[in-house]
Design a protein around this motif. Structure first.
Motif, PDB file in Angstrom:
ATOM      1  N   SER A  76      -9.240 -30.442  41.917  1.00 11.42           N
ATOM      2  CA  SER A  76      -8.769 -29.241  42.610  1.00 11.42           C
ATOM      3  C   SER A  76      -7.276 -29.018  42.493  1.00 11.42           C
ATOM      4  O   SER A  76      -6.784 -27.945  42.865  1.00 11.42           O
ATOM      5  CB  SER A  76      -9.144 -29.333  44.098  1.00 11.42           C
ATOM      6  N   LEU A  77      -6.531 -29.984  41.991  1.00 13.24           N
ATOM      7  CA  LEU A  77      -5.078 -29.890  42.021  1.00 13.24           C
ATOM      8  C   LEU A  77      -4.539 -28.750  41.166  1.00 13.24           C
ATOM      9  O   LEU A  77      -3.586 -28.065  41.558  1.00 13.24           O
ATOM     10  CB  LEU A  77      -4.465 -31.219  41.573  1.00 13.24           C
ATOM     11  N   MET A  78      -5.129 -28.530  39.994  1.00  8.66           N
ATOM     12  CA  MET A  78      -4.630 -27.471  39.128  1.00  8.66           C
ATOM     13  C   MET A  78      -4.814 -26.105  39.776  1.00  8.66           C
ATOM     14  O   MET A  78      -3.899 -25.275  39.797  1.00  8.66           O
ATOM     15  CB  MET A  78      -5.340 -27.507  37.781  1.00  8.66           C
ATOM     16  N   ILE A  79      -5.984 -25.859  40.331  1.00  8.86           N
ATOM     17  CA  ILE A  79      -6.229 -24.601  41.027  1.00  8.86           C
ATOM     18  C   ILE A  79      -5.299 -24.480  42.222  1.00  8.86           C
ATOM     19  O   ILE A  79      -4.740 -23.408  42.500  1.00  8.86           O
ATOM     20  CB  ILE A  79      -7.700 -24.514  41.471  1.00  8.86           C
ATOM     21  N   LEU A 116     -21.200 -38.811  54.765  1.00  9.38           N
ATOM     22  CA  LEU A 116     -19.845 -39.354  54.694  1.00  9.38           C
ATOM     23  C   LEU A 116     -19.216 -39.062  53.337  1.00  9.38           C
ATOM     24  O   LEU A 116     -18.054 -38.631  53.250  1.00  9.38           O
ATOM     25  CB  LEU A 116     -19.878 -40.852  54.964  1.00  9.38           C
ATOM     26  N   ASP A 117     -19.979 -39.285  52.258  1.00 10.79           N
ATOM     27  CA  ASP A 117     -19.459 -39.020  50.921  1.00 10.79           C
ATOM     28  C   ASP A 117     -19.130 -37.537  50.733  1.00 10.79           C
ATOM     29  O   ASP A 117     -18.118 -37.184  50.110  1.00 10.79           O
ATOM     30  CB  ASP A 117     -20.466 -39.468  49.868  1.00 10.79           C
ATOM     31  N   LEU A 118     -19.971 -36.651  51.263  1.00 11.77           N
ATOM     32  CA  LEU A 118     -19.723 -35.213  51.137  1.00 11.77           C
ATOM     33  C   LEU A 118     -18.466 -34.802  51.896  1.00 11.77           C
ATOM     34  O   LEU A 118     -17.672 -33.983  51.411  1.00 11.77           O
ATOM     35  CB  LEU A 118     -20.935 -34.423  51.645  1.00 11.77           C
ATOM     36  N   LEU A 119     -18.281 -35.369  53.070  1.00 12.96           N
ATOM     37  CA  LEU A 119     -17.071 -35.064  53.836  1.00 12.96           C
ATOM     38  C   LEU A 119     -15.830 -35.628  53.147  1.00 12.96           C
ATOM     39  O   LEU A 119     -14.750 -35.024  53.203  1.00 12.96           O
ATOM     40  CB  LEU A 119     -17.190 -35.613  55.250  1.00 12.96           C
ATOM     41  N   ARG A 120     -15.979 -36.766  52.497  1.00 17.03           N
ATOM     42  CA  ARG A 120     -14.860 -37.311  51.732  1.00 17.03           C
ATOM     43  C   ARG A 120     -14.489 -36.383  50.579  1.00 17.03           C
ATOM     44  O   ARG A 120     -13.310 -36.208  50.254  1.00 17.03           O
ATOM     45  CB  ARG A 120     -15.219 -38.688  51.198  1.00 17.03           C
ATOM     46  N   ALA A 121     -15.498 -35.775  49.959  1.00 18.20           N
ATOM     47  CA  ALA A 121     -15.233 -34.803  48.908  1.00 18.20           C
ATOM     48  C   ALA A 121     -14.476 -33.595  49.461  1.00 18.20           C
ATOM     49  O   ALA A 121     -13.528 -33.085  48.837  1.00 18.20           O
ATOM     50  CB  ALA A 121     -16.545 -34.361  48.265  1.00 18.20           C
ATOM     51  N   LEU A 122     -14.886 -33.126  50.644  1.00 20.37           N
ATOM     52  CA  LEU A 122     -14.186 -32.004  51.277  1.00 20.37           C
ATOM     53  C   LEU A 122     -12.746 -32.385  51.598  1.00 20.37           C
ATOM     54  O   LEU A 122     -11.820 -31.578  51.416  1.00 20.37           O
ATOM     55  CB  LEU A 122     -14.932 -31.587  52.543  1.00 20.37           C
ATOM     56  N   GLN A 123     -12.541 -33.597  52.078  1.00 15.57           N
ATOM     57  CA  GLN A 123     -11.181 -34.081  52.303  1.00 15.57           C
ATOM     58  C   GLN A 123     -10.350 -34.020  51.021  1.00 15.57           C
ATOM     59  O   GLN A 123      -9.181 -33.629  51.038  1.00 15.57           O
ATOM     60  CB  GLN A 123     -11.211 -35.526  52.794  1.00 15.57           C
ATOM     61  N   GLY A 124     -10.962 -34.415  49.912  1.00 21.26           N
ATOM     62  CA  GLY A 124     -10.240 -34.427  48.646  1.00 21.26           C
ATOM     63  C   GLY A 124      -9.776 -33.045  48.234  1.00 21.26           C
ATOM     64  O   GLY A 124      -8.625 -32.856  47.837  1.00 21.26           O
ATOM     65  N   GLY A 125     -10.663 -32.051  48.330  1.00 24.25           N
ATOM     66  CA  GLY A 125     -10.287 -30.695  47.962  1.00 24.25           C
ATOM     67  C   GLY A 125      -9.201 -30.142  48.866  1.00 24.25           C
ATOM     68  O   GLY A 125      -8.248 -29.498  48.403  1.00 24.25           O
ATOM     69  N   ALA A 126      -9.328 -30.368  50.173  1.00 25.54           N
ATOM     70  CA  ALA A 126      -8.330 -29.881  51.113  1.00 25.54           C
ATOM     71  C   ALA A 126      -6.987 -30.588  50.914  1.00 25.54           C
ATOM     72  O   ALA A 126      -5.920 -29.965  50.968  1.00 25.54           O
ATOM     73  CB  ALA A 126      -8.828 -30.082  52.541  1.00 25.54           C
ATOM     74  N   ALA A 217     -11.993 -22.089  36.412  1.00 21.48           N
ATOM     75  CA  ALA A 217     -13.385 -22.540  36.451  1.00 21.48           C
ATOM     76  C   ALA A 217     -13.693 -23.497  35.308  1.00 21.48           C
ATOM     77  O   ALA A 217     -14.322 -24.548  35.504  1.00 21.48           O
ATOM     78  CB  ALA A 217     -14.320 -21.336  36.406  1.00 21.48           C
ATOM     79  N   SER A 218     -13.245 -23.155  34.089  1.00 26.20           N
ATOM     80  CA  SER A 218     -13.543 -24.004  32.935  1.00 26.20           C
ATOM     81  C   SER A 218     -12.815 -25.337  33.038  1.00 26.20           C
ATOM     82  O   SER A 218     -13.390 -26.397  32.740  1.00 26.20           O
ATOM     83  CB  SER A 218     -13.160 -23.282  31.632  1.00 26.20           C
ATOM     84  N   PHE A 219     -11.557 -25.323  33.476  1.00 25.79           N
ATOM     85  CA  PHE A 219     -10.805 -26.575  33.585  1.00 25.79           C
ATOM     86  C   PHE A 219     -11.392 -27.486  34.660  1.00 25.79           C
ATOM     87  O   PHE A 219     -11.617 -28.676  34.435  1.00 25.79           O
ATOM     88  CB  PHE A 219      -9.339 -26.287  33.902  1.00 25.79           C
ATOM     89  N   THR A 220     -11.635 -26.925  35.833  1.00 21.51           N
ATOM     90  CA  THR A 220     -12.139 -27.737  36.938  1.00 21.51           C
ATOM     91  C   THR A 220     -13.503 -28.321  36.612  1.00 21.51           C
ATOM     92  O   THR A 220     -13.778 -29.494  36.895  1.00 21.51           O
ATOM     93  CB  THR A 220     -12.226 -26.890  38.220  1.00 21.51           C
ATOM     94  N   THR A 221     -14.356 -27.518  35.997  1.00 23.53           N
ATOM     95  CA  THR A 221     -15.688 -28.014  35.643  1.00 23.53           C
ATOM     96  C   THR A 221     -15.600 -29.099  34.576  1.00 23.53           C
ATOM     97  O   THR A 221     -16.303 -30.115  34.649  1.00 23.53           O
ATOM     98  CB  THR A 221     -16.577 -26.861  35.154  1.00 23.53           C
ATOM     99  N   ALA A 222     -14.732 -28.900  33.575  1.00 24.68           N
ATOM    100  CA  ALA A 222     -14.576 -29.911  32.523  1.00 24.68           C
ATOM    101  C   ALA A 222     -14.072 -31.230  33.099  1.00 24.68           C
ATOM    102  O   ALA A 222     -14.595 -32.304  32.774  1.00 24.68           O
ATOM    103  CB  ALA A 222     -13.610 -29.400  31.456  1.00 24.68           C
ATOM    104  N   LEU A 223     -13.066 -31.157  33.977  1.00 20.91           N
ATOM    105  CA  LEU A 223     -12.525 -32.372  34.571  1.00 20.91           C
ATOM    106  C   LEU A 223     -13.559 -33.052  35.460  1.00 20.91           C
ATOM    107  O   LEU A 223     -13.678 -34.282  35.473  1.00 20.91           O
ATOM    108  CB  LEU A 223     -11.268 -32.050  35.368  1.00 20.91           C
ATOM    109  N   SER A 224     -14.326 -32.258  36.192  1.00 23.77           N
ATOM    110  CA  SER A 224     -15.362 -32.834  37.058  1.00 23.77           C
ATOM    111  C   SER A 224     -16.430 -33.546  36.239  1.00 23.77           C
ATOM    112  O   SER A 224     -16.881 -34.643  36.588  1.00 23.77           O
ATOM    113  CB  SER A 224     -15.998 -31.734  37.915  1.00 23.77           C
ATOM    114  N   ALA A 406       3.579 -26.725  37.950  1.00 21.91           N
ATOM    115  CA  ALA A 406       4.026 -28.035  37.486  1.00 21.91           C
ATOM    116  C   ALA A 406       3.479 -29.146  38.363  1.00 21.91           C
ATOM    117  O   ALA A 406       3.008 -30.173  37.862  1.00 21.91           O
ATOM    118  CB  ALA A 406       5.552 -28.081  37.466  1.00 21.91           C
ATOM    119  N   ALA A 407       3.547 -28.939  39.687  1.00 24.24           N
ATOM    120  CA  ALA A 407       3.014 -29.953  40.599  1.00 24.24           C
ATOM    121  C   ALA A 407       1.517 -30.129  40.396  1.00 24.24           C
ATOM    122  O   ALA A 407       0.997 -31.249  40.443  1.00 24.24           O
ATOM    123  CB  ALA A 407       3.314 -29.556  42.046  1.00 24.24           C
ATOM    124  N   GLY A 408       0.822 -29.012  40.157  1.00 17.79           N
ATOM    125  CA  GLY A 408      -0.620 -29.094  39.943  1.00 17.79           C
ATOM    126  C   GLY A 408      -0.983 -29.831  38.669  1.00 17.79           C
ATOM    127  O   GLY A 408      -1.888 -30.668  38.657  1.00 17.79           O
TER     128      GLY A 408
END
Length: 522
Positions: A76-79, A116-126, A217-224, A406-408
């Protein structure tokens, strides 16, 4: 895009007139936000045995406590960086903090490992949103050496979280319960939200034309897909249809992303930046600590608790030897940039880190804790030099108004590299353990041997002994120690190569805050 970022270095209207005290309070908001990230990263590693006892789960499922956060954070960092530039750094910072806060509170009452894992994923995006927006906001508030000092505090903040996070997590797990770890991150997020709401001013890139959704969309999906393939490979095998399919999808989407970005009027990632050696060097530097330091933040607590039997508090005290230097060295590194280039300091730090890894390889399980302190201090001292300079380098190699991008980019490279490194290094350790077990266990079913190796690599000595009773605890510990010894030599070799690359790309004497973008052809 101008070649010299100083041509776009005038302060934005939103930050013009911001006084010194207000700037420091904005810095405090960002530092408090970032303090929750290392605490949230190291804490679950210390608490993993307690979470396993409470919620159950096999080694693969438990790994996702860390992997889910890393996957979504890195993807999510690039977006997040593009959104921060286009829609407002303060706005995205506050949204990210609010969602992170709510997810942390929800984790304190969860009773299912999948949830728990799903909430951890939400934490990561936020967390990605707050992280990228916070760094971009700081780039608007500070210039020159003031920016270098401000960003060195980011390294110190991470050092505080990494140094005290394991110890505090161990105390919370043993006295209150593992849920208290997430309550602690919620408190930090709430304070950061309040500071950001009150003192941070809105700023954005005046030339932004909205988010590049096809590119995003293409970058995030590729990285995922890439990260998921690396995480899945130890379980399914690199030749499995799932892993091969995920890697093929990664290549296809990466090619699509490059095609989209070369045709976009305002791309999410300006690919022409890769013509500049310093920009390329910064991205390579971002991935270097993953193999020399970040993987140890997960592997060492598992070893201390599961193999050495020290308990959560004992593991926390030992991790302070590794992370303690980050409390002071990043600020020292910022001062040293007056006399040495950031590239020289970063490369030298990586070489010191490699030496520490070799020293640590000479300390097998069962030795006195005091024997492990010197190599951990050497590793911490070495990695703290680049750690305090990387973020400032990341935003200094592009025009100021594109600081969010740049930060992303930098954070995506770093965190994605860390997620991949954790999966790869975990697989290497499990492979080394399996090889060692095969020599001491006698004839045994391959699937049983693999399961025992995975459990032992996760520090679960009791379950490994139950899976492979003919080996016995002493032989299991020996196999683990031999595997860890070999792994540290692999990590040291990777770190030396990284140091050589950093010297080659970043050793020119250019001030951190005022770089010169020189095309590679020159």
């Amino acid at each position: 895009m101008p070649r010299n970022p100083d041509s776009a270095a005038a302060p934005s209207a939103s930050s013009a007139g911001h006084g010194r005290m207000e700037k420091l309070l904005v810095l405090a908001a960002v530092c408090l936000s970032l303090l929750a990230l290392p605490f949230n990263f190291t804490g679950p590693a210390v608490a993993m045995p307690a979470i396993a006892r409470s919620l159950g789960g096999d080694p693969i499922a438990l790994n996702w406590i860390t992997n889910a956060f890393m996957l979504c954070f890195g993807s999510s960092l690039m977006i997040a960086g593009a959104l921060a530039d286009g829609y407002g750094r303060k706005r995205l910072f506050l949204i990210g903090q609010a969602v992170f806060l709510l997810a942390s509170l929800a984790l304190t009452v969860v009773h299912d490992l999948l949830v728990l894992d799903l909430l951890r994923a939400l934490q990561g995006g936020a967390g990605a949103g707050a992280f990228s927006a916070g760094l971009a906001a700081l780039a608007q508030e500070f210039d020159g050496q003031a920016r270098t000092r401000a960003f060195s505090l980011i390294g110190t903040t991470f050092g505080i979280g990494l140094a005290f996070g394991p110890l505090l997590s161990g105390l919370l797990v043993e006295t209150v319960g593992w849920q208290a770890i997430f309550l602690g991150t919620a408190v930090l997020s709430a304070i950061a939200f309040g500071f950001g709401w009150r003192f941070m001013r809105e700023s954005r890139d005046p030339g932004a034309a909205g988010l590049d959704w096809p590119g995003a969309a293409s970058f995030t999906t590729a990285l995922s897909l890439l990260t998921y393939a690396v995480l899945l490979a130890p379980e399914e095998g690199w030749g499995s249809a799932w892993v091969v399919g995920l890697l093929a999808g990664t290549v296809a989407l990466a090619a699509l992303f490059i095609r989209i970005e070369t045709r976009a009027a305002r791309p999410m990632l300006d690919l022409t930046l890769f013509r500049f050696p310093r920009f390329v060097g910064v991205q390579l530097l971002a991935a270097a600590p993953a193999y020399s330091f970040v993987v140890l933040l997960i592997l060492l607590p598992l070893r201390f608790v599961g193999i050495e039997g020290w308990g959560g508090v004992g593991a926390g005290w030992m991790m302070m030897a590794l992370c303690g230097p980050m409390l002071v060295v990043p600020m020292l590194a910022a001062l040293l940039t007056r006399w040495f280039s950031a590239g020289v300091l970063c490369g030298a730090g990586l070489l010191v880190t490699a030496a520490g890894l070799v020293l640590l390889s000479q300390v097998p399980p069962g030795m006195a804790a005091a024997a492990m302190v010197p190599p951990l201090l050497v590793i911490g001292l070495g990695i703290s030099l680049p750690w305090g300079l990387m973020d400032a380098l990341a935003v200094s190699v592009v025009p100021k108004e594109r600081a969010g991008m740049a930060a992303g980019i930098f954070s995506t490279t770093r965190v994605a590299g860390e997620g991949i490194a954790l999966a790869v290094v975990g697989a290497i350790l499990a492979g080394f353990v399996r090889t060692g077990l095969a020599t001491v266990s006698g004839p045994v079913d391959p699937a049983t041997l693999t399961l025992a190796a995975q459990r032992l690599a996760m520090g679960d000595l009791a379950q490994a002994a139950a899976t492979l009773p003919q080996a016995g605890p002493a032989l299991l510990v020996q196999a683990y120690g031999d595997a860890f010894h070999g792994l540290l030599f692999v990590l040291a070799a990777i770190t030396v190569v990284s140091a050589v690359v950093v010297f080659g790309f970043l050793s020119r004497t250019v001030p951190v805050a005022e770089p010169e973008l020189v095309p590679a052809a020159e």
